[in-house]
Scaffold this active site. Sequence first.
Site, mmCIF file in Angstrom:
data_model
loop_
_atom_site.group_PDB
_atom_site.id
_atom_site.type_symbol
_atom_site.label_atom_id
_atom_site.label_comp_id
_atom_site.label_asym_id
_atom_site.label_seq_id
_atom_site.Cartn_x
_atom_site.Cartn_y
_atom_site.Cartn_z
ATOM 1 N N ASP A 66 34.713 32.794 19.588
ATOM 2 C CA ASP A 66 35.196 32.310 18.293
ATOM 3 C C ASP A 66 34.655 30.913 18.000
ATOM 4 O O ASP A 66 33.481 30.639 18.244
ATOM 5 C CB ASP A 66 36.735 32.312 18.305
ATOM 6 C CG ASP A 66 37.325 32.667 16.947
ATOM 7 O OD1 ASP A 66 37.241 31.828 16.041
ATOM 8 O OD2 ASP A 66 37.865 33.780 16.807
ATOM 9 N N HIS A 106 40.326 28.389 14.152
ATOM 10 C CA HIS A 106 40.415 29.837 14.203
ATOM 11 C C HIS A 106 40.540 30.369 15.631
ATOM 12 O O HIS A 106 41.376 31.235 15.930
ATOM 13 C CB HIS A 106 39.183 30.440 13.512
ATOM 14 C CG HIS A 106 39.280 31.888 13.197
ATOM 15 N ND1 HIS A 106 38.758 32.861 14.024
ATOM 16 C CD2 HIS A 106 39.830 32.544 12.142
ATOM 17 C CE1 HIS A 106 38.977 34.055 13.485
ATOM 18 N NE2 HIS A 106 39.621 33.895 12.338
ATOM 19 N N SER A 250 42.025 38.929 11.580
ATOM 20 C CA SER A 250 41.669 38.062 12.711
ATOM 21 C C SER A 250 42.836 37.858 13.652
ATOM 22 O O SER A 250 42.653 37.685 14.865
ATOM 23 C CB SER A 250 41.200 36.695 12.203
ATOM 24 O OG SER A 250 39.911 36.768 11.666
#
Length: 296
Positions: A66, A106, A250
């Site tokens: 990520d 994220h 996600s």
Amino acid sequence: MSLTPANTPPPWRREKRAHFPGVPAWGLATTRQAPERFQVSPLAEVTKEWAWGGADGTGVRVCVVDTGVDAAHPRVGALERSFGVVSVEGGGLAVASCDPVDPAGHGTACAGVIRSIAPGVSLTSLRVLTDGKTGSGDALMTGLAWAIDAGFDLVNLSLSTTRSDFRQSLQELADRAYFRRCLLVAAAHNMPVLSFPWTFSSVVSVAAHDEADPMRYYYNPAPPAEFHARGVKVSVAWPGGREIRSTGNSFAAPHITGICALILSKHPWLTPFQLKTVLYLAADNTTTQNGEVHGP
């Protein structure tokens, strides 16, 4: 035939077996060498309790591919290692150690979700994205190939690419992971577009549902998204010790990654197709042998 000794590596981590003369490639001369007995778990009566009851993820290694992970966040905890894809002299790319930080957030959010479900899991961060949305396809390919060969049990991929020129290479990597028992858990695209690798059959593909229970998930009988997990208004970790609420596929994927970690922690010899079967049989909308569903 005897069971594999505990101190030997599992079959999927060993060197390739030597070819047997007089037998086609990939074959086994069973008249000269007995087939190896494989330690499987019976799946006749799979329940949530059977699948992961009492497990916390201990012994399972997960790589979060990520934007990086903020290891200082209390909802993430310690990382095994932190890596990033970097440019090297001559114009190529390589994986190198880096500080456990996340400039985008994220990856930290995904890691925090995994940790909340499987607190005993070993987490490693691999940064392939820059700002949470963009990154080169070459960086993804380099990072994913490294994660597969590094022997992780699970790789969380809360990302995808719409570029068709990467499809074949990504599919080859997904197949390599499948046969090495490195299961890729991939989030479906948030828009109704064709992207990869979540559309590959060799990965576990995940989309969101809008319920609040982090352990509640559903099997989807109309793939390519095979499972639905919590992904709407999820409280997630954010760099700097913060927490935010966010929505997206996600954040559904790491819920399934965490559940897979629990299952493998309790049943470490499950192969990818067996693990998918356990996920399917324990889903909240599948029926038991008595004709009842697992959920309330």
